[in-house]
Design a protein around this motif. Structure first.
Motif, PDB file in Angstrom:
ATOM      1  N   PRO A 119       1.024  -1.024  -0.089  1.00  0.00           N
ATOM      2  CA  PRO A 119       0.231   0.259  -0.311  1.00  0.00           C
ATOM      3  C   PRO A 119       1.144   1.464   0.063  1.00  0.00           C
ATOM      4  CG  PRO A 119      -1.147  -1.708   1.207  1.00  0.00           C
ATOM      5  CD  PRO A 119       0.334  -2.004   0.803  1.00  0.00           C
ATOM      6  N   VAL A 120       1.740   1.458   0.972  1.00  0.00           N
ATOM      7  CA  VAL A 120       2.540   2.435   1.080  1.00  0.00           C
ATOM      8  C   VAL A 120       3.079   2.808  -0.507  1.00  0.00           C
ATOM      9  CG1 VAL A 120       5.079   3.237   1.090  1.00  0.00           C
ATOM     10  CG2 VAL A 120       3.605   1.957   2.687  1.00  0.00           C
ATOM     11  N   LEU A 121       3.843   1.464  -1.359  1.00  0.00           N
ATOM     12  CA  LEU A 121       4.597   1.505  -3.215  1.00  0.00           C
ATOM     13  C   LEU A 121       3.705   2.878  -3.807  1.00  0.00           C
ATOM     14  CD1 LEU A 121       6.114  -1.805  -3.160  1.00  0.00           C
ATOM     15  CD2 LEU A 121       6.985   1.034  -3.061  1.00  0.00           C
ATOM     16  N   VAL A 122       2.061   1.548  -3.511  1.00  0.00           N
ATOM     17  CA  VAL A 122       1.118   2.497  -4.448  1.00  0.00           C
ATOM     18  C   VAL A 122       0.461   3.617  -4.179  1.00  0.00           C
ATOM     19  CG1 VAL A 122      -1.776   1.876  -5.139  1.00  0.00           C
ATOM     20  CG2 VAL A 122      -0.076   0.001  -4.625  1.00  0.00           C
ATOM     21  N   ASP A 123       0.739   3.975  -2.312  1.00  0.00           N
ATOM     22  CA  ASP A 123       0.423   5.364  -2.630  1.00  0.00           C
ATOM     23  C   ASP A 123       1.632   6.235  -3.438  1.00  0.00           C
ATOM     24  OD1 ASP A 123      -1.723   4.922  -0.963  1.00  0.00           O
ATOM     25  OD2 ASP A 123      -0.567   5.335   1.002  1.00  0.00           O
ATOM     26  N   GLN A 124       2.176   5.825  -3.553  1.00  0.00           N
ATOM     27  CA  GLN A 124       3.830   6.822  -4.665  1.00  0.00           C
ATOM     28  C   GLN A 124       3.318   6.284  -6.005  1.00  0.00           C
ATOM     29  OE1 GLN A 124       6.067   8.249  -3.729  1.00  0.00           O
ATOM     30  NE2 GLN A 124       5.034   8.359  -1.353  1.00  0.00           N
ATOM     31  N   LEU A 125       3.177   5.312  -6.233  1.00  0.00           N
ATOM     32  CA  LEU A 125       2.507   5.162  -7.472  1.00  0.00           C
ATOM     33  C   LEU A 125       0.975   6.408  -8.070  1.00  0.00           C
ATOM     34  CD1 LEU A 125       2.594   1.725  -8.388  1.00  0.00           C
ATOM     35  CD2 LEU A 125       3.812   3.404  -9.332  1.00  0.00           C
TER      36      LEU A 125
END
Length: 132
Positions: A119-125
């Motif tokens: 989810p942290v990586l998705v937030d960056q996307l």
């Protein structure tokens, strides 16, 4: 010298795709290095997952046992489906509760718990406009 490596890559569906799933490709490796600089891999698992971006739940999961020290280690990969449907943000705690004892492997469990960072990586996307 010992080294632990983790990699978690998230690939978003194409922009504008309403029901596209996120694809996650992850790797966990423990290795040791000789004084001469030669690496010996001790443990290695690959983890491949699909995630529903609307619910951030795990909808597909496969573990790929690569280098393992014991004969019983690869059988743990057959039990990762116990996590299907779980919210990604809760995986750190849920892996420890669901994939235990002979169903699990310490190193596979560590690789699975690292997926809680998706989810942290998705937030960056989302922030960079690479996903809706």
């Amino acid at each position: 010298m010992f080294r632990r490596r983790r990699r978690v890559d998230v690939v978003a569906p194409e922009l504008g795709t309403p029901h596209g799933l996120l694809t996650v490709d992850s790797m966990f490796r423990d290795s040791m290095w000789s004084p001469q600089g030669v690496e010996t891999v001790v443990h290695e698992y690959g983890v491949h997952a699909t995630v529903d971006p609307a619910t951030m739940r795990l909808v597909g999961l496969r573990a790929d046992p690569r280098v393992l020290p014991f004969e019983t280690c690869p059988s743990a990969a057959d039990n990762v489906d116990l996590l299907l449907g779980e919210p990604m943000r809760t995986l750190r705690a849920r892996v420890i509760r669901l994939v235990v004892g002979t169903d699990g492997c310490t190193h596979l469990n560590d690789a699975l718990r690292a997926l809680a960072e998706v989810p942290v990586l998705v937030d960056q996307l989302v922030t960079t406009g690479r996903i809706d």
